[in-house]
Design a protein around this motif. Structure first.
Motif, PDB file in Angstrom:
ATOM      1  N   ASN A 217       0.293  -1.341   0.271  1.00 45.13           N
ATOM      2  CA  ASN A 217      -0.001  -0.331  -0.026  1.00 45.13           C
ATOM      3  C   ASN A 217       1.038   0.920  -0.174  1.00 45.13           C
ATOM      4  OD1 ASN A 217      -1.620   2.424   0.803  1.00 45.13           O
ATOM      5  ND2 ASN A 217      -3.484   0.812   1.541  1.00 45.13           N
ATOM      6  N   TYR A 218       0.727   2.021  -1.111  1.00 44.57           N
ATOM      7  CA  TYR A 218       1.888   2.932  -1.629  1.00 44.57           C
ATOM      8  C   TYR A 218       1.848   4.360  -0.293  1.00 44.57           C
ATOM      9  CZ  TYR A 218       3.499   7.364  -3.369  1.00 44.57           C
ATOM     10  OH  TYR A 218       4.617   8.361  -3.733  1.00 44.57           O
ATOM     11  N   SER A 219      -0.216   4.773  -0.775  1.00 46.48           N
ATOM     12  CA  SER A 219      -0.184   5.651   0.713  1.00 46.48           C
ATOM     13  C   SER A 219      -0.128   5.820   1.895  1.00 46.48           C
ATOM     14  CB  SER A 219      -1.218   6.318   0.190  1.00 46.48           C
ATOM     15  OG  SER A 219      -3.109   5.286   0.583  1.00 46.48           O
ATOM     16  N   GLY A 220       0.089   4.166   2.033  1.00 41.25           N
ATOM     17  CA  GLY A 220       0.111   3.551   3.981  1.00 41.25           C
ATOM     18  C   GLY A 220       1.679   3.567   4.415  1.00 41.25           C
ATOM     19  N   ASN A 221       2.205   3.456   3.153  1.00 47.27           N
ATOM     20  CA  ASN A 221       2.725   2.563   3.123  1.00 47.27           C
ATOM     21  C   ASN A 221       3.390   1.417   4.309  1.00 47.27           C
ATOM     22  OD1 ASN A 221       5.606   2.900   3.562  1.00 47.27           O
ATOM     23  ND2 ASN A 221       6.651   4.130   5.297  1.00 47.27           N
ATOM     24  N   ARG A 222       3.117   0.453   3.692  1.00 46.11           N
ATOM     25  CA  ARG A 222       2.938  -0.966   4.456  1.00 46.11           C
ATOM     26  C   ARG A 222       2.400  -2.162   3.703  1.00 46.11           C
ATOM     27  NH1 ARG A 222      -2.221   2.849   6.012  1.00 46.11           N
ATOM     28  NH2 ARG A 222      -4.136   1.433   4.720  1.00 46.11           N
ATOM     29  N   ILE A 223       2.538  -3.679   4.059  1.00 41.37           N
ATOM     30  CA  ILE A 223       2.469  -4.199   3.567  1.00 41.37           C
ATOM     31  C   ILE A 223       1.018  -4.712   3.946  1.00 41.37           C
ATOM     32  CG2 ILE A 223       2.952  -6.560   2.198  1.00 41.37           C
ATOM     33  CD1 ILE A 223       5.907  -6.206   2.976  1.00 41.37           C
ATOM     34  N   GLU A 224       0.212  -4.691   3.291  1.00 38.58           N
ATOM     35  CA  GLU A 224      -1.444  -5.536   3.804  1.00 38.58           C
ATOM     36  C   GLU A 224      -1.575  -7.107   3.073  1.00 38.58           C
ATOM     37  OE1 GLU A 224      -4.235  -2.796   2.203  1.00 38.58           O
ATOM     38  OE2 GLU A 224      -3.450  -0.954   2.968  1.00 38.58           O
ATOM     39  N   CYS A 225      -2.593  -7.229   4.542  1.00 39.73           N
ATOM     40  CA  CYS A 225      -3.039  -9.194   4.134  1.00 39.73           C
ATOM     41  C   CYS A 225      -4.492  -9.002   3.616  1.00 39.73           C
ATOM     42  CB  CYS A 225      -2.377  -9.880   4.985  1.00 39.73           C
ATOM     43  SG  CYS A 225      -3.230 -11.740   4.091  1.00 39.73           S
ATOM     44  N   ASN A 226      -5.213  -9.282   2.573  1.00 35.02           N
ATOM     45  CA  ASN A 226      -6.513  -8.989   2.825  1.00 35.02           C
ATOM     46  C   ASN A 226      -7.135 -10.253   2.021  1.00 35.02           C
ATOM     47  OD1 ASN A 226      -6.339  -6.556   3.005  1.00 35.02           O
ATOM     48  ND2 ASN A 226      -5.105  -5.799   0.798  1.00 35.02           N
TER      49      ASN A 226
END
Length: 354
Positions: A217-226
């Motif tokens: 997630n570019y804007s959140g500067n994080r890696i997500e699991c969805n």
């Protein structure tokens, strides 16, 4: 980091019987007593009968791995603990609920229903998932589509289908209608699954292997699991609040347009582990329940490295820190992704990639 340990999924217990002592003592013990309690799980006992009862030890109770799979031992028998057997079936249920299918047919004359096949269809990129299932179960066949980049794991033998239905009973949560029909066809009493997915339950990793995504997630500067499904009576009951330690998913219910176009809109439900503080616990979960989609597991394995450098995103452009961050993002997005260059944020980081 100890990559051999990181990628290992089973702990094997081996007995070297070349020495003779322990093995022969155990053998004679089994021959002269009526029963031996091999494994205890709470109040549940698994009984290992002696040969005096003329009873064959069931493969469903004990999983045996061949000696060559246990490095460092000669002439060994390796027993796979029952807990690992349960982990496989929970993961397998997630695979079935993700991309599995119980093919129910109705005879046009007799009007009777029959189960023709149990199938799992996946992109060739994830064929390792299918080979893992086949190698573990020692049944079924894998057929590749000649015209499309997909492969299908197929079980059509009646005895093997009954075997799968019995072991999946009480674990299927999403493909319930056809699973119930399949159970009814073979006079198997259907068991409803617990929709509160427990801590470290491998069922969740099976869903991620098939229908899930690990994304940057570019804007959140994080890696997500969805995860995202069509909203219905079954998906709405899923509860992942206790599945990943110290983390709860953000749930989104929204209207979506059909990919086929037209006016066929539908409602979806998404479960997103998207907080920055979730990242380390996502990593920990999948180190305990590894993914067999290589692309997704690669992305999960990069989470720790990302935590160390995510602060570099705001570094001055052309600085060494920003170059490190940019190269990481490109590598993360590009791995086994032929459409990586279409990801919107990629243009911001291509400057440094060789």
């Amino acid at each position: 980091m100890g990559l051999n340990n990181l990628f290992s999924i089973y702990n094997y217990y081996a007995t070297d019987y070349m020495l003779g002592t322990i093995f022969h003592f155990g053998l004679y013990y089994l021959l002269f007593i009526n029963a031996f309690y091999l494994y205890k799980d709470g109040s549940k006992y698994i009984l290992l009968n002696s040969q005096k009862d003329n009873t064959t030890i069931s493969n469903s109770l004990i999983s045996i791995q061949s000696a060559e799979n246990c490095k460092g031992f000669s002439e060994t028998i390796c027993q796979l603990p029952e807990i690992e057997n349960n982990k496989f079936w929970n993961w397998f249920a997630g695979i079935i609920d993700g991309d599995g299918n119980f093919d129910i047919r109705i005879d046009p004359i007799s009007k009777k229903k029959s189960l023709k096949q149990i199938r799992i269809k996946l992109h060739n990129r994830d064929i390792r998932i299918l080979t893992r299932i086949q190698n573990y179960l020692h049944l079924g066949r894998i057929r590749s589509d000649k015209n499309k980049p997909y492969s299908i794991f197929i079980v059509s033998d009646k005895e093997n289908m009954i075997y799968l239905l019995n072991h999946l009973n009480g674990l299927i949560r999403l493909k319930v209608p056809n699973f119930k029909e399949a159970c009814h066809i073979y006079n198997i009493m259907y068991k409803e699954a617990n929709y509160n997915i427990e801590l470290y339950d491998p069922y969740y990793s099976g869903l991620i292997d098939t229908d899930g995504s690990i994304v940057y997630n570019y804007s959140g500067n994080r890696i997500e699991c969805n995860l995202e499904f069509k909203y219905n009576e079954y998906t709405s009951k899923l509860n992942f609040n206790n599945t990943i330690k110290n983390s709860k998913p953000f749930i989104i219910i929204r209207k979506k347009a059909s990919k086929k176009g037209g006016s066929q809109n539908f409602t979806s439900i998404a479960f997103k582990f998207q907080n920055v503080n979730d990242m380390l616990f996502i990593y920990d979960y999948f180190m305990k329940n590894r993914l067999y989609s290589d692309m997704k597991f690669y992305r999960v394995s990069k989470i720790k490295s990302f935590i160390e450098i995510r602060k570099y995103k705001t570094s001055t452009r052309n600085s060494l820190e920003h170059k490190i961050y940019s190269n990481f993002v490109i590598d993360f997005i590009k791995y086994e992704n032929p459409l990586w260059y279409k990801v919107p944020c990629v243009d911001k980081y291509l400057l440094y990639k060789e």
